[in-house]
Design a protein around this motif. Structure first.
Motif, PDB file in Angstrom:
ATOM      1  N   THR A   1       0.793  -1.234   0.000  1.00 56.62           N
ATOM      2  CA  THR A   1       0.000   0.000   0.000  1.00 56.62           C
ATOM      3  C   THR A   1       0.821   1.277   0.000  1.00 56.62           C
ATOM      4  N   SER A   2       2.091   1.203   0.396  1.00 56.91           N
ATOM      5  CA  SER A   2       2.885   2.434   0.471  1.00 56.91           C
ATOM      6  C   SER A   2       4.355   2.090   0.630  1.00 56.91           C
ATOM      7  N   ASN A   3       5.216   3.059   0.339  1.00 58.33           N
ATOM      8  CA  ASN A   3       6.633   2.851   0.629  1.00 58.33           C
ATOM      9  C   ASN A   3       6.909   3.079   2.110  1.00 58.33           C
ATOM     10  N   VAL A   4       5.958   3.701   2.828  1.00 61.56           N
ATOM     11  CA  VAL A   4       6.131   3.912   4.271  1.00 61.56           C
ATOM     12  C   VAL A   4       5.496   2.732   4.994  1.00 61.56           C
ATOM     13  N   THR A   5       6.324   1.806   5.420  1.00 64.89           N
ATOM     14  CA  THR A   5       5.784   0.593   6.047  1.00 64.89           C
ATOM     15  C   THR A   5       5.956   0.594   7.567  1.00 64.89           C
ATOM     16  N   GLU A   6       6.794   1.510   8.057  1.00 58.89           N
ATOM     17  CA  GLU A   6       6.905   1.687   9.522  1.00 58.89           C
ATOM     18  C   GLU A   6       5.846   2.724   9.867  1.00 58.89           C
ATOM     19  N   LEU A   7       4.683   2.241  10.285  1.00 57.82           N
ATOM     20  CA  LEU A   7       3.529   3.142  10.327  1.00 57.82           C
ATOM     21  C   LEU A   7       3.617   4.223  11.397  1.00 57.82           C
ATOM     22  N   TYR A   8       4.386   3.975  12.460  1.00 62.66           N
ATOM     23  CA  TYR A   8       4.495   5.000  13.503  1.00 62.66           C
ATOM     24  C   TYR A   8       5.103   6.290  12.934  1.00 62.66           C
TER      25      TYR A   8
END
Ligand SMILES: Cc1ncc(C[n+]2csc(CCOP(=O)(O)OP(=O)(O)O)c2C)c(N)n1
Ligand SMILES: [Mg+2]
Length: 339
Positions: free
Chosen positions: A197-204
């Protein structure tokens, strides 16, 4: 409560046996309640949607013991665990699944819409991300009324891709609202993994873009959830403004009852089964507090009886009267609706 706490690392903390056993009982209640609900669903005793929380129990339970009953919790449709951890009676929960008048939403909400004003459990919401602005609004109300409360606003990893999440975080930071945003990252939104869903996988990290204090937590570890939540509650209650916690967790079952979960491997599932929050707490209790199977037996018996009692209660309860259709809705008494 924690007897000693030498470092912030949960694994090194020791806890009262009483607290450990309470966590065990609460997590086991959620698991056994849902295993039974799953059987009943398969037997077509009730219908509609049903999303199980199995695997994620440490999040709801660890959080609950770090907040107060007068604080608020709002969550998405995977809500059985949150409600049971809050103390909503299993009878009222099972009856809600059955659509009975004695359910916690009077049988009109079903699995996705548990609600209990008495327990400050503000739903149960079916629109992905829909509860995030609502939880933020509750935070605004707390601040406006100058109350000493926090609102825990929970969501899944899928919900953070909604615009409403970003709008809410922005305003919460701007106004320093007493909200703790909790992302339950179980790595899947239906069959779509976080990586897809995104390149940002560390959601914090999403919180950091609003300068919001944000942290990742091992959501399979009830002690760690409790410690991190306790720190967050203190910060937010003391007027620090909102915080965000990403609970890294896993759901063992499919997204809902109709999902065979073919998008993940058996190896992946087994890896997380090895991190099972209930089994691991049992080991921890045996090693650190000398808890034996004999100590756990009465708890397990009590839960078995409570779950069976909830099924009896749900089956024997009446369905809502058709006139209840006009109750608890904003415009229910408009004359034209009664024609
Ligand atoms: C606005 C909206 N879009 C799509 C859906 C369909 N839908 C239901 S659950 C879901 C996945 C959400 O996943 P996540 O937020 O990770 O929560 P989880 O199911 O893992 O607890 C989707 C897309 C919905 N209910 N609402
Ligand atoms: Mg998810």
């Amino acid at each position: 409560m924690a007897k000693t706490k030498t470092t912030a690392k949960a694994a090194e903390a020791t806890y009262d046996k009483e607290l450990l056993l309470r966590w065990y009982e609460q997590m086991l209640l959620i698991r056994k309640f849902e295993e039974r609900a799953s059987q009943l669903y398969m037997a077509q005793k009730f219908r509609g949607f049903c999303h199980l929380y199995i695997g994620q129990e440490a999040v709801a339970v660890g959080m609950e013991s770090a907040i107060r009953p007068d604080d608020y919790i709002i969550t998405a449709y995977r809500d059985h665990g949150g409600a049971l951890a809050r103390g909503v009676h299993p009878n009222a929960c099972m009856a809600e699944l059955f659509g009975k008048a004695t359910g916690c939403s009077k049988g009109k909400g079903g699995s996705m819409h548990f609600f209990s004003k008495e327990h400050n459990f503000v739903g149960g919401h079916g629109i992905v991300g829909g509860q995030i602005p609502l939880g933020t609004g509750i935070g605004y109300a707390i601040q406006y009324k100058n109350e000493d409360k926090v609102c825990v606003t929970m969501m899944g990893d899928g919900a953070v891709r909604q615009g409403a999440f970003h709008e809410a975080l922005n305003l919460a930071m701007l106004w320093k609202l007493p909200v703790i945003y909790v992302i339950e990252n179980n790595n899947y939104a239906m069959g779509t993994s976080v990586e897809r869903t995104s390149n940002v996988t560390e959601l914090y990290k999403l919180g950091l873009s609003y300068d919001m204090p944000s942290k990742a937590v091992n959501g399979m570890d009830v002690q760690e959830v409790y410690e991190e939540m306790k720190n967050a509650v203190k910060y937010v209650r003391d007027g620090g403004g909102p915080m965000l916690l990403e609970m890294k967790t896993y759901r063992y079952k499919g997204h809902s009852m109709s999902d065979p979960a073919k998008y993940r491997t058996r190896e992946e599932l087994n890896k997380y089964r090895g991190k099972d929050p209930i089994a691991n707490l049992k080991i921890y209790m045996a090693e650190h507090s000398g808890v034996t199977d004999e100590d756990l037996k009465p708890i397990e018996d009590r839960i078995h009886e409570a779950v069976e009692e909830s099924v009896r209660f749900a089956e024997e309860s009446p369905y809502p009267d058709p006139s209840a259709l006009y109750e608890d809705v904003y415009v229910g008494d408009y004359p034209y609706m009664m024609e």
